[in-house]
Design a protein around this motif. Structure first.
Motif, PDB file in Angstrom:
ATOM      1  N   GLN A 114       0.828  -1.202   0.000  1.00  0.00           N
ATOM      2  CA  GLN A 114       0.000   0.000   0.000  1.00  0.00           C
ATOM      3  C   GLN A 114       0.865   1.256   0.000  1.00  0.00           C
ATOM      4  O   GLN A 114       1.997   1.241   0.503  1.00  0.00           O
ATOM      5  CB  GLN A 114      -0.946  -0.031   1.197  1.00  0.00           C
ATOM      6  CG  GLN A 114      -1.926  -1.189   1.085  1.00  0.00           C
ATOM      7  CD  GLN A 114      -2.888  -1.251   2.249  1.00  0.00           C
ATOM      8  OE1 GLN A 114      -2.836  -0.465   3.188  1.00  0.00           O
ATOM      9  NE2 GLN A 114      -3.793  -2.198   2.189  1.00  0.00           N
ATOM     10  N   VAL A 115       0.306   2.332  -0.574  1.00  0.00           N
ATOM     11  CA  VAL A 115       1.067   3.562  -0.793  1.00  0.00           C
ATOM     12  C   VAL A 115       0.263   4.771  -0.333  1.00  0.00           C
ATOM     13  O   VAL A 115      -0.888   4.942  -0.726  1.00  0.00           O
ATOM     14  CB  VAL A 115       1.398   3.735  -2.296  1.00  0.00           C
ATOM     15  CG1 VAL A 115       2.112   5.052  -2.548  1.00  0.00           C
ATOM     16  CG2 VAL A 115       2.216   2.562  -2.816  1.00  0.00           C
ATOM     17  N   GLY A 116       0.871   5.604   0.496  1.00  0.00           N
ATOM     18  CA  GLY A 116       0.336   6.928   0.807  1.00  0.00           C
ATOM     19  C   GLY A 116       1.054   7.897  -0.105  1.00  0.00           C
ATOM     20  O   GLY A 116       2.232   8.175   0.098  1.00  0.00           O
ATOM     21  N   ASN A 117       0.363   8.352  -1.141  1.00  0.00           N
ATOM     22  CA  ASN A 117       1.057   9.074  -2.201  1.00  0.00           C
ATOM     23  C   ASN A 117       1.128  10.589  -2.022  1.00  0.00           C
ATOM     24  O   ASN A 117       1.168  11.317  -2.982  1.00  0.00           O
ATOM     25  CB  ASN A 117       0.474   8.728  -3.575  1.00  0.00           C
ATOM     26  CG  ASN A 117      -0.952   9.181  -3.774  1.00  0.00           C
ATOM     27  OD1 ASN A 117      -1.826   8.842  -3.000  1.00  0.00           O
ATOM     28  ND2 ASN A 117      -1.190   9.952  -4.812  1.00  0.00           N
ATOM     29  N   GLY A 118       1.192  11.057  -0.793  1.00  0.00           N
ATOM     30  CA  GLY A 118       1.443  12.476  -0.522  1.00  0.00           C
ATOM     31  C   GLY A 118       0.589  13.426  -1.325  1.00  0.00           C
ATOM     32  O   GLY A 118       0.914  13.749  -2.451  1.00  0.00           O
ATOM     33  N   VAL A 119      -0.516  13.896  -0.735  1.00  0.00           N
ATOM     34  CA  VAL A 119      -1.478  14.681  -1.491  1.00  0.00           C
ATOM     35  C   VAL A 119      -1.279  16.192  -1.396  1.00  0.00           C
ATOM     36  O   VAL A 119      -1.916  16.934  -2.122  1.00  0.00           O
ATOM     37  CB  VAL A 119      -2.929  14.312  -1.113  1.00  0.00           C
ATOM     38  CG1 VAL A 119      -3.226  12.885  -1.476  1.00  0.00           C
ATOM     39  CG2 VAL A 119      -3.216  14.577   0.355  1.00  0.00           C
ATOM     40  N   TYR A 120      -0.411  16.654  -0.489  1.00  0.00           N
ATOM     41  CA  TYR A 120      -0.089  18.075  -0.508  1.00  0.00           C
ATOM     42  C   TYR A 120       1.268  18.335   0.138  1.00  0.00           C
ATOM     43  O   TYR A 120       1.732  17.600   0.990  1.00  0.00           O
ATOM     44  CB  TYR A 120      -1.184  18.947   0.105  1.00  0.00           C
ATOM     45  CG  TYR A 120      -1.301  18.944   1.610  1.00  0.00           C
ATOM     46  CD1 TYR A 120      -0.600  19.859   2.390  1.00  0.00           C
ATOM     47  CD2 TYR A 120      -2.141  18.043   2.252  1.00  0.00           C
ATOM     48  CE1 TYR A 120      -0.728  19.882   3.763  1.00  0.00           C
ATOM     49  CE2 TYR A 120      -2.281  18.062   3.631  1.00  0.00           C
ATOM     50  CZ  TYR A 120      -1.568  18.971   4.371  1.00  0.00           C
ATOM     51  OH  TYR A 120      -1.702  18.982   5.740  1.00  0.00           O
ATOM     52  N   ASP A 121       1.895  19.417  -0.331  1.00  0.00           N
ATOM     53  CA  ASP A 121       3.244  19.804   0.072  1.00  0.00           C
ATOM     54  C   ASP A 121       3.203  20.551   1.397  1.00  0.00           C
ATOM     55  O   ASP A 121       2.733  21.687   1.461  1.00  0.00           O
ATOM     56  CB  ASP A 121       3.854  20.671  -1.024  1.00  0.00           C
ATOM     57  CG  ASP A 121       5.247  21.164  -0.694  1.00  0.00           C
ATOM     58  OD1 ASP A 121       5.832  20.705   0.306  1.00  0.00           O
ATOM     59  OD2 ASP A 121       5.748  22.008  -1.455  1.00  0.00           O
ATOM     60  N   ILE A 122       3.718  19.932   2.434  1.00  0.00           N
ATOM     61  CA  ILE A 122       3.678  20.557   3.761  1.00  0.00           C
ATOM     62  C   ILE A 122       4.774  21.609   3.933  1.00  0.00           C
ATOM     63  O   ILE A 122       4.810  22.285   4.953  1.00  0.00           O
ATOM     64  CB  ILE A 122       3.760  19.501   4.889  1.00  0.00           C
ATOM     65  CG1 ILE A 122       5.029  18.667   4.825  1.00  0.00           C
ATOM     66  CG2 ILE A 122       2.551  18.605   4.847  1.00  0.00           C
ATOM     67  CD1 ILE A 122       6.174  19.257   5.541  1.00  0.00           C
ATOM     68  N   HIS A 123       5.646  21.749   2.962  1.00  0.00           N
ATOM     69  CA  HIS A 123       6.675  22.781   3.068  1.00  0.00           C
ATOM     70  C   HIS A 123       6.191  24.127   2.541  1.00  0.00           C
ATOM     71  O   HIS A 123       6.915  25.108   2.580  1.00  0.00           O
ATOM     72  CB  HIS A 123       7.945  22.334   2.348  1.00  0.00           C
ATOM     73  CG  HIS A 123       8.608  21.196   3.049  1.00  0.00           C
ATOM     74  ND1 HIS A 123       8.363  19.880   2.724  1.00  0.00           N
ATOM     75  CD2 HIS A 123       9.450  21.168   4.094  1.00  0.00           C
ATOM     76  CE1 HIS A 123       9.047  19.098   3.535  1.00  0.00           C
ATOM     77  NE2 HIS A 123       9.720  19.858   4.377  1.00  0.00           N
ATOM     78  N   SER A 124       4.971  24.150   2.053  1.00  0.00           N
ATOM     79  CA  SER A 124       4.381  25.388   1.555  1.00  0.00           C
ATOM     80  C   SER A 124       3.302  25.860   2.524  1.00  0.00           C
ATOM     81  O   SER A 124       2.531  25.051   3.031  1.00  0.00           O
ATOM     82  CB  SER A 124       3.755  25.122   0.182  1.00  0.00           C
ATOM     83  OG  SER A 124       2.974  26.231  -0.213  1.00  0.00           O
ATOM     84  N   PRO A 125       3.207  27.168   2.745  1.00  0.00           N
ATOM     85  CA  PRO A 125       2.145  27.675   3.617  1.00  0.00           C
ATOM     86  C   PRO A 125       0.775  27.680   2.934  1.00  0.00           C
ATOM     87  O   PRO A 125      -0.235  27.949   3.566  1.00  0.00           O
ATOM     88  CB  PRO A 125       2.601  29.110   3.936  1.00  0.00           C
ATOM     89  CG  PRO A 125       3.426  29.501   2.770  1.00  0.00           C
ATOM     90  CD  PRO A 125       4.110  28.232   2.307  1.00  0.00           C
ATOM     91  N   VAL A 126       0.736  27.353   1.661  1.00  0.00           N
ATOM     92  CA  VAL A 126      -0.519  27.348   0.910  1.00  0.00           C
ATOM     93  C   VAL A 126      -1.374  26.174   1.361  1.00  0.00           C
ATOM     94  O   VAL A 126      -0.924  25.023   1.359  1.00  0.00           O
ATOM     95  CB  VAL A 126      -0.259  27.260  -0.609  1.00  0.00           C
ATOM     96  CG1 VAL A 126      -1.562  27.136  -1.377  1.00  0.00           C
ATOM     97  CG2 VAL A 126       0.554  28.458  -1.075  1.00  0.00           C
ATOM     98  N   VAL A 127      -2.609  26.464   1.765  1.00  0.00           N
ATOM     99  CA  VAL A 127      -3.549  25.408   2.134  1.00  0.00           C
ATOM    100  C   VAL A 127      -4.098  24.825   0.832  1.00  0.00           C
ATOM    101  O   VAL A 127      -4.674  25.562   0.022  1.00  0.00           O
ATOM    102  CB  VAL A 127      -4.694  25.954   3.012  1.00  0.00           C
ATOM    103  CG1 VAL A 127      -5.741  24.886   3.254  1.00  0.00           C
ATOM    104  CG2 VAL A 127      -4.135  26.484   4.327  1.00  0.00           C
ATOM    105  N   PRO A 128      -3.899  23.523   0.610  1.00  0.00           N
ATOM    106  CA  PRO A 128      -4.373  22.943  -0.650  1.00  0.00           C
ATOM    107  C   PRO A 128      -5.898  22.924  -0.707  1.00  0.00           C
ATOM    108  O   PRO A 128      -6.569  22.689   0.297  1.00  0.00           O
ATOM    109  CB  PRO A 128      -3.816  21.521  -0.606  1.00  0.00           C
ATOM    110  CG  PRO A 128      -3.697  21.217   0.847  1.00  0.00           C
ATOM    111  CD  PRO A 128      -3.339  22.525   1.507  1.00  0.00           C
TER     112      PRO A 128
END
Length: 187
Positions: A114-128
């Motif tokens: 199983q894969v958790g494919n990272g749905v948003y970049d936590i290094h950005s302050p932008v809320v996805p």
């Protein structure tokens, strides 16, 4: 009862985590790629040792306890079979920041766990937005069966403020609900 999780860096996993109620144990950053020798002819020996060390560290966990690992910002293509030999139930990867390159490498390598494919970049302050997260999850589902996909951010949330984390996670939950409804409607 809520599911308890334990995240350990360089762990020695014992029954105490499970006795405390942990159903999921995550071994963060086993550093397979980062520790590779410069000389390619020494890779097999190193990777064999590293995989054995990971498996030894997690061997005491009961079969019903899920073992997760997380790997960031790494080229996986040429070591994907070694990553699979870790026998972690789930690998969470940085994916949104690499524009799905990490997901493509895992897919091309034939990864079967199983894969958790990272749905948003936590290094950005932008809320996805929910649309951005939905697109990332759809990309994951296009590469793996839906039963193989986990929903998670690229990495831990320690770089973000609560004012960014809470709405981002709320959006992630909303998208998960939408996709579950879609999947259930087709079953």
């Amino acid at each position: 009862m809520p599911i308890q999780t334990a995240t350990l860096g360089y762990p020695r996993i014992g029954k105490n985590w499970e006795a405390a109620g942990a159903k999921v144990i995550q071994v963060d950053e086993p550093a397979l790629r980062e520790g590779l020798p410069l000389k390619i002819e020494r890779w097999n020996e190193y990777l064999s040792w590293a995989v054995d060390a990971f498996r030894l560290a997690t061997a005491i966990a009961q079969p019903q306890t899920q073992i997760h690992t997380h790997m960031c910002y790494c080229e996986f293509g040429d070591i994907i079979k070694d990553i699979e030999r870790l026998d972690a139930d789930v690998i969470s990867i940085e994916n949104s920041r690499s524009n799905n390159q990490t997901l493509r490498e895992i897919t091309e390598g034939g990864y079967s766990h199983q894969v958790g494919n990272g749905v948003y970049d936590i290094h950005s302050p932008v809320v996805p937005t929910t649309e951005q997260i939905l697109q990332q999850l759809r990309t994951g589902i296009a590469n793996f069966p839906v039963q193989q996909i986990w929903v998670n951010p690229d990495c831990g949330l320690k770089t973000r403020r609560w004012s960014e984390v809470i709405p981002a996670l709320n959006n992630m939950v909303e998208v998960t609900k939408v996709l579950r409804e879609e999947v259930n409607a087709t079953v």
